[in-house]
Design a protein around this motif. Structure first.
Motif, PDB file in Angstrom:
ATOM      1  N   SER A  83      -7.534   1.011  -7.954  1.00  0.00           N
ATOM      2  CA  SER A  83      -7.323   1.077  -6.510  1.00  0.00           C
ATOM      3  C   SER A  83      -7.627  -0.248  -5.827  1.00  0.00           C
ATOM      4  CB  SER A  83      -8.216   2.175  -5.922  1.00  0.00           C
ATOM      5  OG  SER A  83      -8.188   2.165  -4.518  1.00  0.00           O
TER       6      SER A  83
ATOM      7  N   HIS B 238      -4.568   4.153 -12.328  1.00  0.00           N
ATOM      8  CA  HIS B 238      -4.515   3.428 -11.063  1.00  0.00           C
ATOM      9  C   HIS B 238      -5.828   2.705 -10.812  1.00  0.00           C
ATOM     10  CE1 HIS B 238      -4.687   3.706  -6.391  1.00  0.00           C
ATOM     11  NE2 HIS B 238      -4.163   2.560  -6.754  1.00  0.00           N
TER      12      HIS B 238
ATOM     13  N   VAL C 287       2.217   1.902  -3.539  1.00  0.00           N
ATOM     14  CA  VAL C 287       1.211   2.501  -4.424  1.00  0.00           C
ATOM     15  C   VAL C 287       0.986   3.971  -4.080  1.00  0.00           C
ATOM     16  CG1 VAL C 287      -1.218   2.441  -5.091  1.00  0.00           C
ATOM     17  CG2 VAL C 287       0.061   0.306  -4.911  1.00  0.00           C
TER      18      VAL C 287
ATOM     19  N   ILE D  68      -0.960   1.158 -12.730  1.00  0.00           N
ATOM     20  CA  ILE D  68      -0.755   0.575 -11.401  1.00  0.00           C
ATOM     21  C   ILE D  68      -2.039  -0.183 -11.071  1.00  0.00           C
ATOM     22  CG2 ILE D  68      -0.169   1.007  -8.992  1.00  0.00           C
ATOM     23  CD1 ILE D  68       1.970   1.974 -10.916  1.00  0.00           C
TER      24      ILE D  68
ATOM     25  N   ALA E  21      -3.765  -2.574  -8.600  1.00  0.00           N
ATOM     26  CA  ALA E  21      -3.706  -3.167  -7.259  1.00  0.00           C
ATOM     27  C   ALA E  21      -4.935  -4.044  -7.038  1.00  0.00           C
ATOM     28  CB  ALA E  21      -3.626  -2.074  -6.199  1.00  0.00           C
TER      29      ALA E  21
ATOM     30  N   SER F 100       0.832  -1.215   0.000  1.00  0.00           N
ATOM     31  CA  SER F 100       0.000   0.000   0.000  1.00  0.00           C
ATOM     32  C   SER F 100       0.858   1.253   0.000  1.00  0.00           C
ATOM     33  CB  SER F 100      -0.932   0.003   1.224  1.00  0.00           C
ATOM     34  OG  SER F 100      -1.837  -1.081   1.165  1.00  0.00           O
TER      35      SER F 100
END
Length: 537
Positions: free
Chosen positions: A354, A352, A316, A441, A443, A313
């Motif tokens: 999330s 991103h 990121v 990114i 996640a 976390s």
């Protein structure tokens, strides 16, 4: 697996359950019977009606039609408290624990029972409560310290506390909604052992899960929902599921029931390696992360794996500009963006997905149209000015995302909270892909998604890669990593402790790195590219 008893009344029997939310027909005359002392799987795509059905059982919402029986007795729960009193406990995907409180304090909130009240003062006896909590923990092999602060616990331990909380309330039947969605493989294995122990003690479990290996490993029987209706069932107890010749046809049949077709295949991918797009050097936040060095090339998917809470976390947040770096550099396409604000990084080609969409990905009370527009502050693709966004273009854009990513909703005007978690995730993924990023990114991008949607997201990431872009994938699902990553790095205690190319993927070695069973591996930083990164302005 132990076969469920056929001589007792069903622990749960749902008959003709029907539920509508406006134009959405969430449950369509569903019949479901769960044998006592069994683990019963509930499979289905996002929006198939699984969570709605279980919320009806738990008294959170009320069916328009139908009948609910518990141990052969008809019931009509008006609240979750009544369901708990009848021995039904439900553990939902999002934890309801207070991190600043201890485990035992979380257990007793609103649930104080005579056994933890002082006989003399009739006040809460924390010592007695802790002793009872320890007994429950020991009995089922949870390994939880009742006095530990929840904030100090791993995600896997918090999941156990949620189950412990239901058992504390007297639950004889547990409903678990995607219980391993946020767990690493070792944590999932620990939870499986807990569930086996609970079943052996006579607890009935309904397991909502998208993970086929999980269903095959745990369940005695499985029911499949599609479009709000039951489309099939399968008996798993007594099957020789360790044998591929037995397991694979059953898995294929369940997938076909669930999505109406065979499991889609990911495309073949040729080896690619373009210029460095992400260049991290000596990056640290001075607390939990780093220093780390990492490069991701165009045409490459690099996965960051590790037990949750080991710096993922923080990494990121540093890359997105949500956390300040104490030292180091973040290069994106030869620009040092370490001091840039988030929006400038997005404008430079960053996107991103999330990990926690509720915290940083969506606004639950706003419409799908508003959520699809988040982050496009320069007006594109809606107009030429951020001060004159075209509502018509925003609607068209949202409708295209809904169609392309198969988001189940009757209207883009509805609030985000009206969608299932998986459908929310599909809209977020579609929005971020629409930025045409140079660096994605991603996640936990497929957390909570069904099989078809998971493959669609993974295919989209592979398309980004094939177009020469870079993907940094943070995933707890090693099957996903093995399927699409070109390379992985293992993060432990904020440091990269190992790296491996896809051709050399070795789950045992990865597990040793993740668990700390081997000494810290000081990975050699990659050679610095000859070009000099432009300084941030």
């Amino acid at each position: 697996m132990s076969a469920p008893s056929v001589h007792k009344a069903a622990a749960i029997r749902l008959t003709g359950i029907d539920k509508r939310f406006g134009a959405v027909h969430a449950n369509r005359a569903i019949d479901l019977s769960v044998a006592p002392g069994s683990i019963h799987g509930l499979l289905g795509e996002n929006g198939a009606g699984k969570s709605t059905l279980m919320k009806i059982l738990f008294g959170m919402i009320h069916a328009d039609e139908g009948r609910v029986e518990i141990d052969g007795t008809p019931v009509a729960f008006r609240s979750s408290a009544e369901a708990l009193s009848a021995g039904i406990g439900m553990v939902q995907q999002h934890f309801s624990l207070i991190p600043a409180f201890s485990v035992v304090e979380n257990l007793i909130m609103g649930r104080a029972r005579g056994s933890v009240l002082s006989r003399l003062t009739r006040k809460l006896d924390l010592k007695a409560a802790a002793e009872r909590a320890q007994e429950l923990s020991d009995r089922f092999g949870f390994g939880i310290d009742p006095l530990a602060k929840v904030a100090t616990l791993s995600v896997g331990a918090r999941q156990k506390v949620e189950i412990l909380k239901a058992l504390w309330g007297g639950a004889r039947t547990l409903v678990l909604d995607e219980p391993t969605a946020a767990l690493s493989p070792p944590e999932a294995d620990e939870l499986y052992a807990v569930l086996h122990r609970l079943r052996s003690e006579g607890t009935t479990i309904v397991l909502i899960s998208h993970k086929m290996p999980e269903i095959m490993h745990l369940c005695d029987r499985v029911t499949v929902l599609r479009d709000g209706a039951v489309v099939g069932e399968a008996e798993l107890a007594g099957q020789a599921l360790d044998e591929p010749a037995v397991r694979q046809p059953i898995e294929a049949a369940l997938v076909n029931m669930m999505i109406g077709r065979d499991k889609p295949e990911l495309p073949e991918r040729a080896p690619l390696e373009g210029p460095v797009i992400l260049d991290i050097r000596g990056l640290t936040d001075g607390t939990r992360l780093g220093p780390i060095d990492l490069k991701v090339h165009g045409g490459e998917i690099v996965a960051v794996v590790g037990v949750e809470g080991n710096g993922q976390s923080e990494l990121v947040e540093l890359l997105m500009g949500l956390r300040k770096a104490r030292d180091g550099m973040i290069g994106i396409d030869n620009h040092n963006v370490v001091d840039w604000p988030t929006q400038r990084r997005l404008d430079a080609g960053l996107a991103h997905i999330s990990e926690d969409r509720h915290a940083t990905g969506v606004a639950d009370t706003m419409s799908l149209i508003d959520n699809a527009s988040i982050g496009f502050v320069d007006g594109a693709p809606f107009s030429g000015s951020p001060l004159s966004l075209s509502q018509k273009q925003r609607r068209i854009f949202t409708e295209v995302l809904i169609e392309q990513h198969k988001v189940r909703t009757p209207s883009p005007d509805l609030p985000m909270a009206s969608l299932s978690g998986g459908n929310q995730q599909k809209l977020v993924v579609g929005r971020e892909l629409a930025r045409a990023p140079r660096l994605m990114i991603a996640a936990q991008p497929t957390r909570g998604l069904d099989i078809g949607s998971t493959v669609a997201v993974q295919d989209a990431l592979l398309r980004l890669r094939a177009e020469g872009n870079a993907v940094l994938l943070l995933s707890l699902d090693l099957n996903e990593v093995f399927a699409i990553a070109d390379r992985l790095v293992v993060l432990r205690k904020g440091r990269i402790v190992g790296t491996m190319q896809s051709a050399d993927f070795d789950i045992d070695q990865i597990g040793r790195w993740m668990s700390g069973a081997v000494e810290h591996v000081a990975t050699k930083p990659e050679e610095t590219d000859p070009q000099t990164l432009e300084a941030a302005s």
